[in-house]
Scaffold this active site. Structure first.
Site, short mmCIF file in Angstrom:
data_model
loop_
_atom_site.label_atom_id
_atom_site.label_comp_id
_atom_site.label_asym_id
_atom_site.label_seq_id
_atom_site.Cartn_x
_atom_site.Cartn_y
_atom_site.Cartn_z
N LYS A 1 -0.93 -7.23 0.21
CA LYS A 1 -1.75 -6.48 -0.76
C LYS A 1 -3.13 -6.24 -0.15
CE LYS A 1 1.27 -7.01 -4.19
NZ LYS A 1 2.31 -6.03 -4.27
N SER B 1 5.05 -1.28 -3.38
CA SER B 1 3.76 -1.66 -3.95
C SER B 1 2.54 -1.22 -3.14
CB SER B 1 3.69 -3.16 -4.18
OG SER B 1 3.64 -3.84 -2.94
#
Length: 191
Positions: free
Chosen positions: A97, A52
């Site tokens: 993230k 990701s």
């Protein structure tokens, strides 16, 4: 004094195994306490299990973050952070993230770009390695005390766009990612 009598005076003392063992246990306990203190109050150690965040952080990279980064300043747009996944009620799942939306921001995602606070120009994101595929127009309003997170590999990231609890509360942020330490041939600062 003869050499022989001097040698007798320097006889080796018998090893006190009990004292030696206690000494080693003290060293091991002290090291464990220092490590526990560091990992709970100073640094956060994490592995990124998915793709990701590629190409910034690769799958299975090990990273270190600073738990002290936000003691005297607020998280900023573009920071990569380790945080508690908001859809895990146990709080045991950590995610990594990039912060895209700050408290009070409006986020619009369309035509392959992210637009902040009604801007006509998409956010400049040089860390993206491919254009984001978007379906329709997405609109988010970041509540006070919360953050909107996206992975750098936008086409393969389960991030704020897909979570039930869309936003990460400030107290869920554990650390700001500083550097990668594994694999060893990829050691370096992360920006």
């Amino acid at each position: 004094m003869s050499e022989h009598s001097e040698h007798k005076d320097k006889k080796k003392e018998p090893v006190n195994w009990k004292a030696e063992l206690i000494s080693w246990v003290q060293v091991i306990v002290a090291a464990a306490l220092i490590a526990l203190f560091l990992t709970n109050f100073i640094i956060a150690n994490s592995e990124v299990p998915t793709a990701s965040m590629e190409k910034t952080i690769m799958s299975h990279d090990r990273i270190i973050g600073s738990r002290l980064s936000y003691l005297f300043s607020d998280p900023e747009r573009g920071d990569i952070v380790i945080f508690h996944y908001p859809d895990d009620p146990t709080g045991k799942t950590y995610f990594v993230k990039r912060i895209i939306g700050l408290p009070g921001d409006t986020i619009d995602i369309h035509d392959g770009g992210v637009y902040i606070n009604g801007s006509d120009t998409p956010l400049d994101e040089p860390y993206l390695w491919e254009e984001m595929q978007t379906e329709g127009n997405l609109h988010y309003e970041v509540p006070e005390g919360c953050y909107f997170m996206l992975g750098d590999n936008r086409n393969d990231s389960r991030d704020s766009r897909y979570w039930i609890n869309t936003y990460v509360e400030e107290d869920q942020i554990i650390a700001k990612v500083l550097f990668r330490y594994y694999p060893f041939n990829q050691i370096g600062l992360i920006e």
